[in-house]
Enzyme design. Structure first.
Site, mmCIF file in Angstrom:
data_model
loop_
_atom_site.group_PDB
_atom_site.id
_atom_site.type_symbol
_atom_site.label_atom_id
_atom_site.label_comp_id
_atom_site.label_asym_id
_atom_site.label_seq_id
_atom_site.Cartn_x
_atom_site.Cartn_y
_atom_site.Cartn_z
ATOM 1 N N TYR A 53 11.655 3.816 5.836
ATOM 2 C CA TYR A 53 10.666 2.762 5.608
ATOM 3 C C TYR A 53 11.318 1.389 5.638
ATOM 4 C CZ TYR A 53 7.220 6.231 3.991
ATOM 5 O OH TYR A 53 6.335 7.272 3.905
ATOM 6 N N PHE A 244 -5.201 4.280 7.811
ATOM 7 C CA PHE A 244 -4.627 3.017 8.297
ATOM 8 C C PHE A 244 -5.669 1.909 8.354
ATOM 9 C CE2 PHE A 244 -0.297 3.712 10.409
ATOM 10 C CZ PHE A 244 0.088 4.598 9.431
#
Length: 352
Positions: A53, A244
């Site tokens: 990440y 998303f």
């Protein structure tokens, strides 16, 4: 906040988990720490991160998220936080991680955990997960298993580190106190059952959790994995509950709205499929007709499914985070749930 046992572990995790994959790209470190502080104040004790990440993964940002989380974590009461992180596997083209994670072998898993522990500024990780399988499986928008991918350019069977060897390395980490429990992510039914079988046969650690995508546009895990979760007592960590941002209706209201779908073109291809837009519009219409925001309905649906142990949420702004956490208190009526099932059967899993 409600707390639930994660699988057969002794971890008691909040029903909402704070995801961190925007930290270091869409969020600054000060914004990240503000989110973390707020989440803890709301009773969330579970934080999820990963060595790769922020996402979308890039060489110049890789590992920033863990570093930001670590700078916050060092000032917390460590035993009050349930911390999850993940080791990236091969087959995803992330050549900048550990020089290219060619496999989930002993060398790579050990390098992954040592790097994560250093960045997170902690001696242990509560739930350590394999971010995706090493072997050939459909994932991240792929939905068909392709046997041809089992062979290399010369037609020979591709090799991958056995599940037994992966578990043996993870067992070492548990014995050394660096990991408390282990889990899988983006895994398929065969993989979950094989990890369980091998663990039992060779007296190796048993997985406590599975972290897969789950939302109104992608309920594929209900078609086999949900029974496994129930019968094998595996905790389920649902990620992408808002698909998303598609289930917030912001792209319905404004196709050019600022968000992951417009900022990172070509990323998250599962949400570019044909029925995503009409399904998102239908769910948004249903929510609004019943006095709910699309976000409230989408999150409440996932939060209160019987097989979901904890739902991983993420946000780029505090207003988003507050709405997402607040949606926990929204309970959907039987009529709304029935209509959700009708829409699901009409447009089943448009984003597998």
């Amino acid at each position: 906040m409600q707390y639930r046992q994660l699988g057969e572990s002794d971890l008691s995790v909040s029903a909402i988990c704070l995801g961190t994959m925007t930290y270091g790209d869409q969020n600054t470190e000060s914004e990240a720490h503000e989110q973390l502080d707020y989440a803890i104040a709301q009773g969330i004790n579970f934080i999820d991160t990963a060595e790769m990440y922020p996402v979308p993964p890039k060489a110049e940002t890789c590992t920033r998220t863990e570093t930001m989380v670590g700078n916050w974590l060092k000032n917390q009461q460590r035993d009050k936080i349930i911390l999850g992180s993940k080791a990236a596997g091969p087959r995803r083209g992330v050549s900048w991680i550990r020089g290219g994670p060619s496999s989930l072998d002993r060398t790579n898993i050990r390098a992954a955990i040592e790097g994560s522990l250093q960045r997170l500024q902690t001696d242990y990780i509560d739930i350590y997960q394999l971010h995706w399988p090493e072997r050939n499986v459909p994932m991240f928008g792929q939905y068909l298993f392709d046997p041809a991918q089992e062979l290399d350019a010369e037609g020979k069977q591709k090799e991958w580190v056995s599940i037994q060897n992966q578990l043996e390395t993870l067992s070492e980490l548990i014995q050394e106190g660096k990991v408390r429990y282990i889990g899988l992510s983006n895994e398929q039914p065969w993989g979950v059952m094989e990890f369980l079988r091998v663990a039992k046969e060779y007296n190796l650690p048993r997985i406590a959790s599975l972290q897969n995508g789950y939302n109104l546009l992608n309920r594929t895990m209900e078609l086999g994995l949900s029974e496994i979760l129930y019968r094998e007592k595996i905790g389920f960590l649902a990620y992408s509950p808002l698909a998303f941002g598609h289930l917030t209706a912001k792209y319905i209201d404004d196709p050019a709205a600022n968000g992951r779908a417009t900022m990172f073109t070509g990323y998250a291809q599962r949400y570019t499929k044909h029925n995503v837009t009409p399904a998102s519009a239908a769910y948004a219409k249903l929510a609004r007709e019943n006095g709910l925001t699309p976000t409230q309905m989408a999150l409440s649906f996932v939060y209160h499914r019987w097989f979901v142990t904890s739902t991983i949420i993420g946000a780029t702004g505090m207003d988003q985070l507050k709405e997402n956490i607040g949606a926990w208190h929204t309970k959907l009526s039987p009529e709304v749930l029935q209509e959700i099932e009708r829409l699901h059967l009409a447009m089943m899993n448009p984003a597998p």
